[in-house]
Design a protein around this motif. Structure first.
Motif, short mmCIF file in Angstrom:
data_model
loop_
_atom_site.label_atom_id
_atom_site.label_comp_id
_atom_site.label_asym_id
_atom_site.label_seq_id
_atom_site.Cartn_x
_atom_site.Cartn_y
_atom_site.Cartn_z
N GLN A 153 -23.30 24.75 -4.25
CA GLN A 153 -23.09 23.31 -4.14
C GLN A 153 -24.39 22.54 -4.31
O GLN A 153 -24.43 21.47 -4.93
CB GLN A 153 -22.45 22.96 -2.79
N LEU A 154 -25.46 23.10 -3.74
CA LEU A 154 -26.76 22.45 -3.84
C LEU A 154 -27.20 22.34 -5.30
O LEU A 154 -27.67 21.29 -5.74
CB LEU A 154 -27.80 23.23 -3.02
N GLU A 155 -27.03 23.42 -6.05
CA GLU A 155 -27.41 23.41 -7.47
C GLU A 155 -26.57 22.40 -8.24
O GLU A 155 -27.09 21.68 -9.11
CB GLU A 155 -27.26 24.81 -8.07
N THR A 156 -25.28 22.33 -7.92
CA THR A 156 -24.39 21.37 -8.59
C THR A 156 -24.83 19.94 -8.30
O THR A 156 -24.88 19.09 -9.21
CB THR A 156 -22.93 21.56 -8.12
N LYS A 157 -25.17 19.66 -7.05
CA LYS A 157 -25.62 18.32 -6.68
C LYS A 157 -26.93 17.95 -7.38
O LYS A 157 -27.12 16.81 -7.80
CB LYS A 157 -25.80 18.22 -5.16
N LYS A 158 -27.81 18.93 -7.52
CA LYS A 158 -29.08 18.66 -8.21
C LYS A 158 -28.83 18.33 -9.68
O LYS A 158 -29.48 17.45 -10.26
CB LYS A 158 -30.01 19.87 -8.07
N GLU A 159 -27.87 19.05 -10.29
CA GLU A 159 -27.50 18.75 -11.68
C GLU A 159 -26.87 17.36 -11.78
O GLU A 159 -27.15 16.61 -12.73
CB GLU A 159 -26.53 19.81 -12.20
N ASP A 160 -26.02 17.03 -10.81
CA ASP A 160 -25.40 15.69 -10.79
C ASP A 160 -26.47 14.61 -10.71
O ASP A 160 -26.35 13.55 -11.35
CB ASP A 160 -24.46 15.55 -9.58
N LEU A 161 -27.50 14.85 -9.92
CA LEU A 161 -28.57 13.87 -9.76
C LEU A 161 -29.30 13.63 -11.08
O LEU A 161 -29.61 12.48 -11.44
CB LEU A 161 -29.55 14.34 -8.67
N ILE A 162 -29.55 14.70 -11.82
CA ILE A 162 -30.20 14.57 -13.13
C ILE A 162 -29.34 13.74 -14.07
O ILE A 162 -29.84 12.84 -14.76
CB ILE A 162 -30.47 15.97 -13.73
N VAL A 163 -28.03 14.02 -14.09
CA VAL A 163 -27.10 13.28 -14.95
C VAL A 163 -27.07 11.80 -14.58
O VAL A 163 -27.08 10.92 -15.45
CB VAL A 163 -25.68 13.89 -14.86
N LEU A 164 -27.05 11.52 -13.28
CA LEU A 164 -27.01 10.13 -12.82
C LEU A 164 -28.27 9.37 -13.24
O LEU A 164 -28.20 8.20 -13.65
CB LEU A 164 -26.86 10.08 -11.30
N LYS A 165 -29.42 10.02 -13.14
CA LYS A 165 -30.67 9.36 -13.54
C LYS A 165 -30.70 9.11 -15.04
O LYS A 165 -31.20 8.07 -15.50
CB LYS A 165 -31.86 10.20 -13.09
N GLN A 166 -30.15 10.05 -15.83
CA GLN A 166 -30.06 9.85 -17.27
C GLN A 166 -29.12 8.69 -17.59
O GLN A 166 -29.39 7.87 -18.46
CB GLN A 166 -29.57 11.13 -17.95
N ARG A 167 -27.99 8.65 -16.85
CA ARG A 167 -27.02 7.56 -17.06
C ARG A 167 -27.65 6.22 -16.74
O ARG A 167 -27.42 5.22 -17.45
CB ARG A 167 -25.80 7.79 -16.17
N GLN A 168 -28.44 6.17 -15.66
CA GLN A 168 -29.07 4.91 -15.28
C GLN A 168 -30.00 4.41 -16.39
O GLN A 168 -30.02 3.21 -16.70
CB GLN A 168 -29.85 5.09 -13.98
N ALA A 169 -30.73 5.32 -17.00
CA ALA A 169 -31.62 4.95 -18.11
C ALA A 169 -30.81 4.40 -19.28
O ALA A 169 -31.19 3.40 -19.91
CB ALA A 169 -32.45 6.15 -18.55
N SER A 170 -29.65 5.04 -19.57
CA SER A 170 -28.78 4.57 -20.66
C SER A 170 -28.22 3.19 -20.34
O SER A 170 -28.12 2.33 -21.23
CB SER A 170 -27.63 5.55 -20.87
N GLU A 171 -27.85 2.97 -19.10
CA GLU A 171 -27.29 1.67 -18.70
C GLU A 171 -28.34 0.56 -18.83
O GLU A 171 -28.02 -0.55 -19.28
CB GLU A 171 -26.78 1.76 -17.26
N ARG A 172 -29.57 0.86 -18.44
CA ARG A 172 -30.62 -0.14 -18.57
C ARG A 172 -30.88 -0.49 -20.04
O ARG A 172 -31.12 -1.65 -20.39
CB ARG A 172 -31.89 0.36 -17.88
N ALA A 173 -30.83 0.54 -20.89
CA ALA A 173 -31.01 0.31 -22.33
C ALA A 173 -29.87 -0.54 -22.87
O ALA A 173 -30.08 -1.43 -23.71
CB ALA A 173 -31.08 1.65 -23.06
N ALA A 174 -28.64 -0.30 -22.37
CA ALA A 174 -27.48 -1.07 -22.83
C ALA A 174 -27.60 -2.54 -22.41
O ALA A 174 -27.25 -3.44 -23.18
CB ALA A 174 -26.20 -0.47 -22.26
N VAL A 175 -28.09 -2.79 -21.20
CA VAL A 175 -28.29 -4.17 -20.76
C VAL A 175 -29.31 -4.87 -21.66
O VAL A 175 -29.08 -6.00 -22.12
CB VAL A 175 -28.77 -4.21 -19.28
N SER A 176 -30.41 -4.19 -21.94
CA SER A 176 -31.44 -4.78 -22.80
C SER A 176 -30.88 -5.08 -24.18
O SER A 176 -31.15 -6.15 -24.76
CB SER A 176 -32.63 -3.82 -22.93
N GLY A 177 -30.08 -4.15 -24.71
CA GLY A 177 -29.49 -4.34 -26.03
C GLY A 177 -28.52 -5.51 -26.07
O GLY A 177 -28.52 -6.30 -27.03
#
Length: 408
Positions: A172-196
């Motif tokens: 579960q810990l490894e899964t949560k760590k992977e989820d955290l990486i995905v969420l941070k990547q998503r946040q970067a994509s969302e910020r780029a979408a706002v700028s665009g």
């Protein structure tokens, strides 16, 4: 033996108290996420309302502003989700610590039990009898030894259970760590979408000088560019479709691919004999229709778009006068799927995806009259990209009817 168990119990109690505090924090963050998502629903409704109205400059500006508000709200949701996942990681680490302490306590108990029973076996009943002051003491000690022996199996079973629990917590810990990486990547994509989207709004105001007449001229020009773009794509892909090797195609059957989103099919694949198709798409069936190279599925703005099967992201791009923000995924059976008109693209080239992983979010980027995905399926070994003089980087290939492979 009792002292060791008491020490372990106090340690476990402290850990459990920490875990309880973390659980309360997780619950608080979950409530915050739910509240933000309720606010997003209003922005979705506003976007839909603006897109449903006549194409005027003010309506377009309103739609873009609502998209910006929605995306900014989504960034807040993702930020809280990141915080929640971080707390969940701490909680799981606490669970692991609890499980490890439990295992150590059980090991000590088993070890002390084995030592006691071994000593009893070596002494024998006669020695034990002589060591006790009375027969009642003797029988109590024998009974105690027998109960320890009987309970040993239960202790070993509990230890095995605790070890399995520990392994589960670590997974579960490894899964949560992977989820955290995905969420941070998503946040970067969302910020780029706002700028665009902010840049798109600014450019629209500059190009039209805030005048409706200028906006209508821009619309007319965009429609003509769209027709040119569709014709360019059709000519390239029609040659590829004619060259398809039927033996290279996976067996057509429902379920080979899963739908990228649940929604309303607004346009099918192939020669569509509608006024819209004849106006915007290349001629087919002796001018009776227009050829549409994908499947359009409409759903609300921001709805997650998911990979149709396991695969690798092989291309991404932006085509302002065509597909808008898009991504292409190649699957093990050779098929390539393309996801277009996205508001947010959440993947990068080379990324490995599992069926159902999020590729991006539903939008209306590029030339689009409403929130939808133009979903394309390409035959094996036919996909490529082309830089267009009209509309940036385009996905090109021998398209197939997605409904031949989708389970909808």
């Amino acid at each position: 033996m009792l002292a060791g168990l008491l020490t372990a119990s106090f340690s476990l109690a402290e850990t459990m108290a920490d875990v309880s505090q973390l659980r309360s924090e997780i619950d608080r963050l979950e409530e915050q996420i739910q509240q933000l998502q309720k606010e997003q629903e209003q922005y979705k409704n506003n976007i839909f309302g603006a897109q449903a109205k006549a194409q005027t400059l003010q309506n377009q500006i309103n739609s873009l502003n609502n998209q910006i508000k929605y995306l900014e709200s989504q960034i807040k949701v993702t930020t809280v989700s990141i915080n929640k996942t971080s707390v969940e990681i701490n909680e799981t680490q606490g669970d692991i610590q609890t499980a490890e302490q439990k295992i150590e306590a059980q090991k000590r108990t088993i070890g002390q039990t084995l030592l006691f029973l071994d000593r009893q076996d070596k002494e024998g009943l006669l020695v034990t009898l002589l060591k006790n002051d009375s027969m009642s003491d003797f029988f109590r000690q024998v009974q105690y030894a027998n109960s320890l022996s009987e309970g040993l199996t239960d202790l070993v079973r509990e230890l095995e259970g605790a070890k399995k629990e520990l392994e589960s917590e670590k997974n579960q810990l490894e899964t949560k760590k992977e989820d955290l990486i995905v969420l941070k990547q998503r946040q970067a994509s969302e910020r780029a979408a706002v700028s665009g989207t902010k840049a798109e709004t600014s450019n629209l105001l500059k190009a039209t000088k805030g005048q409706e007449a200028e906006f209508q001229k821009m619309l007319t020009k965009s429609e003509e560019l769209e027709r040119q773009m569709n014709l360019e794509i059709f000519k390239l892909e029609d040659q590829l479709r004619k060259a398809i090797d039927p033996n290279s195609l996976p067996l057509a059957r429902p379920g080979v691919l899963s739908a990228p989103v649940q929604g309303r099919i607004s346009q099918g694949y192939g020669c569509l004999e509608t006024r819209w198709a004849r106006r915007y798409y290349p001629d087919c069936n002796n001018g009776k229709g227009g050829f549409h190279n994908g499947l359009d599925i409409a759903a609300s703005y921001g709805t997650p778009l998911r990979a149709a099967d396991d695969g690798t992201v092989i291309a991404i791009g932006n085509a302002p006068y065509a597909y808008g923000t898009w991504a292409a995924v190649e699957h093990s059976n050779g098929l390539v799927t393309a996801y277009t008109h996205m508001s947010i693209r959440s993947v990068s080239v080379g990324q490995q995806l599992r069926r159902g992983n999020v590729v991006g979010s539903m939008g209306s980027s590029g030339l689009s009259t409403g929130s939808h995905i133009h979903f394309m399926v390409y035959a094996p070994r036919t996909f490529t990209t082309k830089t267009s003089s009209i509309s940036g980087v385009l996905p090109i290939g021998a398209t197939l009817n997605p409904l031949d492979y989708l389970l909808i």
